[in-house]
Design an enzyme around this catalytic site. Structure first.
Site, PDB file in Angstrom:
ATOM      1  N   TYR A 155      -3.013 -24.516 -34.253  1.00  0.00           N
ATOM      2  CA  TYR A 155      -3.990 -23.441 -34.440  1.00  0.00           C
ATOM      3  C   TYR A 155      -3.918 -22.869 -35.860  1.00  0.00           C
ATOM      4  CZ  TYR A 155      -6.610 -19.183 -33.190  1.00  0.00           C
ATOM      5  OH  TYR A 155      -7.545 -18.176 -33.115  1.00  0.00           O
ATOM      6  N   LYS A 159      -6.846 -22.937 -38.689  1.00  0.00           N
ATOM      7  CA  LYS A 159      -7.386 -21.687 -39.241  1.00  0.00           C
ATOM      8  C   LYS A 159      -7.121 -21.567 -40.740  1.00  0.00           C
ATOM      9  CE  LYS A 159      -9.159 -19.970 -35.457  1.00  0.00           C
ATOM     10  NZ  LYS A 159     -10.633 -19.838 -35.338  1.00  0.00           N
TER      11      LYS A 159
END
Length: 247
Positions: A155, A159
């Protein structure tokens, strides 16, 4: 109204931050197309709320990791709503585990959706924005992409990649009157954070100088600013909405 006569395309627009952005934009005069992955009921409910605000709503089921599907969804939006002025990339998934136990397919799935999906929508809208010589692209990143987080290597990588993509697209399109910015939310109250244990929640709140979680509405307010004429001279920026969590 700040977005009167505009058309917005919001990925992951059926719930949470995406839903809040879609409704905020509609309240400010925009027609909204929502791309969603699987929750048809939630997408329909969001569309109904948009229509109650007097705006047009288009609901399209789409896997943003699939470029052909994204191309088709963008073409359908252009045909049904007459154009796209604002693109919000919010779609995302999580598959949290420590690197030691994270499967490669879990890493790839998160990167393909959270980062690859953003690339796909930007690519699909790119020519349209260039021809219009106007447009707003807003990518929903995360403070995790700025500071990392144990158990979220996939993640955080996605990002962080969104920030690099944002800055690159901003440089490519600035001369065409198109801005591209990112928002990095911190700990925001959503259905996803509702699943945290009380211990994990307390630990997270302890990292926030403001001593509270943020709301999806507060992220939507930031998106509204970046989508509006007030932010016409802002591009390649990362706006944190995190209560001071990542200073």
């Amino acid at each position: 109204m700040m977005l009167e006569g505009k058309v917005a395309l919001v990925t992951g627009g059926s719930r949470g931050i995406g839903r809040a952005i879609a409704l905020k934009f509609a309240a400010e005069g925009a027609d909204v197309a929502i791309l969603y992955a699987g929750n048809t009921t939630a997408a329909g409910e969001t569309a109904l709320e948009i229509e109650k605000l007097g705006r047009r709503a288009l609901v399209l089921q789409c896997d943003v990791a699939d470029l052909a599907a994204v191309d088709a969804a963008v073409k359908e939006t252009l045909g049904a709503l007459g154009g796209i002025d604002i693109l919000v990339n919010n779609a995302g998934i999580v598959r949290d585990k420590l690197v030691l136990s994270m499967k490669r397919e879990d890493f790839d799935a998160v990167v393909d959706t959270n980062l690859g999906g953003c690339f796909n929508t930007v690519k699909a809208c790119y020519s349209h924005f260039m021809k219009k010589r106007a447009g707003r692209i807003i990518n929903i990143s995360s403070v995790v992409g700025l500071m990392g987080n144990a158990g979220q290597a996939n993640y955080a990588a996605a990002k962080a990649g969104l920030i690099g993509l944002t800055k690159s697209v901003a440089k490519e399109l600035a001369a065409r009157g198109v801005t591209c910015n990112a928002i990095a939310p911190g700990f925001i109250e959503t259905e996803m954070t509702d699943e945290l244990s009380e211990k994990a929640r307390e630990a997270m709140l302890g990292l926030i100088p403001a001593k509270r979680a943020g709301s999806a509405e507060e992220v939507a307010n930031a998106a509204l600013f970046l989508a509006s004429d007030l932010a016409a001279y802002i591009t390649g920026e990362v706006l944190r909405v995190d209560g001071g969590m990542c200073m």
